[in-house]
Write an enzyme that holds these catalytic residues in place. Sequence first.
Site, short mmCIF file in Angstrom:
data_model
loop_
_atom_site.label_atom_id
_atom_site.label_comp_id
_atom_site.label_asym_id
_atom_site.label_seq_id
_atom_site.Cartn_x
_atom_site.Cartn_y
_atom_site.Cartn_z
N HIS A 58 67.78 62.97 15.74
CA HIS A 58 67.89 62.16 16.55
C HIS A 58 69.02 62.59 17.54
CE1 HIS A 58 68.77 57.35 17.03
NE2 HIS A 58 69.19 58.15 18.32
N HIS A 77 69.80 62.83 22.22
CA HIS A 77 69.34 62.81 23.53
C HIS A 77 70.86 63.52 24.80
CE1 HIS A 77 67.91 58.16 22.63
NE2 HIS A 77 68.71 58.26 21.62
N HIS A 88 63.46 54.02 19.12
CA HIS A 88 64.12 53.16 18.57
C HIS A 88 64.47 51.91 17.45
CE1 HIS A 88 66.35 56.53 20.07
NE2 HIS A 88 67.84 56.16 20.34
N GLU A 148 68.81 48.78 16.07
CA GLU A 148 70.14 49.24 16.26
C GLU A 148 70.93 48.00 16.54
OE1 GLU A 148 70.46 52.10 20.17
OE2 GLU A 148 72.15 53.10 19.19
N ASP A 195 73.16 61.54 18.15
CA ASP A 195 72.27 60.41 18.95
C ASP A 195 73.55 60.87 20.75
OD1 ASP A 195 71.60 58.31 20.25
OD2 ASP A 195 72.43 57.45 19.57
N ASP A 196 74.42 61.24 20.88
CA ASP A 196 74.61 61.58 22.83
C ASP A 196 76.16 62.00 22.22
OD1 ASP A 196 72.77 59.94 24.34
OD2 ASP A 196 73.43 58.28 22.68
N1 ADE Z 1 70.30 56.22 24.85
C1 ADE Z 1 70.61 57.49 24.67
N2 ADE Z 1 71.00 56.79 23.66
C2 ADE Z 1 71.02 55.61 23.00
C3 ADE Z 1 71.02 54.68 22.56
N3 ADE Z 1 72.24 54.93 21.39
N4 ADE Z 1 70.02 53.35 21.51
C4 ADE Z 1 68.87 53.51 22.84
N5 ADE Z 1 68.78 54.20 24.10
C5 ADE Z 1 69.75 55.32 23.92
ZN ZN Z 2 69.84 57.55 20.56
#
Ligand code: ADE
Ligand code: ZN
Length: 339
Positions: A16, A18, A196, A199, A277-278
């Site tokens: 997971h 991006h 997703h 969340e 994630d990011d």
């Molecule tokens: N796009 C990038 N990170 C995300 C996240 N945590 N939740 C939803 N969309 C995303």
């Molecule tokens: Zn994500």
Amino acid sequence: MDIQQFIDHLPKAELHLHIEGTFEPDLMFQLAERNGIDLPYADVASLHAAYDFNELQDFLDIYYQGMNVLRTEQDFYDLTWAYLEKVAKQSVRHVEIFFDPQGHLERGIAFETALNGIYSALQAGKQNHGISFGLIMCFLRHLPEDDALTTLELAMPYRDRIIGVGLDSSERGNPPSRFERVFAKAREAGFRIVAHAGEEGPPEYIYQALDLLKVERVDHGNSSLQDSALVKRLVDEQMPLTVCPLSNTRLCVVDAMQNHPLPQMLEAGLMVTVNSDDPAYFGGYLNENFHAISDLLDNDPNTLAELARNSFQAAFLPQELKNNLIQEVNNYLAEQQNN
Ligand code: ADE
Ligand code: ZN
């Protein structure tokens, strides 16, 4: 045993991530200059200072602004390569990464520009660092389903380079049920399916991801814990959840790391994996996420190894390759416990 070192050398997969969320401020400034773009921040420090989020949408606003700097195939290559160079040093053996083509198409960047740049870097990562990969295209759920259908058409010629489709962006008010048709088409075309769900959204969105989109993994899945029947189903199906600890605390899905539900999830028998994630926005890559939750798991190498095994088991890889990677984890654990 030094648990930090144990984590750092533990073989693992990331499921997971991006790729646009790996855009570090220094690279962003570098590419902005290369492309003659003015960033609305004076320097790296003031950009960093803007990374103060109360919820998912706060982050997304900055994330979409950041990706505006990505213009050329070389930009996408450099972004992806920088990520792979980092995780090559984190004992990451396999990555399945997301990209957001609609975030680029709406800025006039061709589907192929993003795809070719990302894909070439992934191939170079496999050759130079031995990191195997899968590329997953996400649909932006704040946009209409018709946009997603158009994007899926653009992806059809590249079926061999894109392993799956996912669903991301603003979750509240954008349930999976809005995207039933496009996911049915994607399944028909042979794409693997993730989304997703849970969340910020309710358990109902996780049910919809399972029943309407027919996901093979749930990205996040935190809100499943509010519904014991749902937890039972996820456990029975051994449905993987790609959990993102640093993301959860930075986006206030969880109020503090010491309250992260990962131990309860494992206790319940859920098939959980740890992911970043990011990472450029949330303060850490895969190993930093493992470090962040290690205390909560009593720094138990067996539990950390279980999470690593899960990451391979939940990957879109042939079972034989998964078994080899899981064996690597087991060998590593045995070796470390004998020292
Ligand atoms: N796009 C990038 N990170 C995300 C996240 N945590 N939740 C939803 N969309 C995303
Ligand atoms: Zn994500």
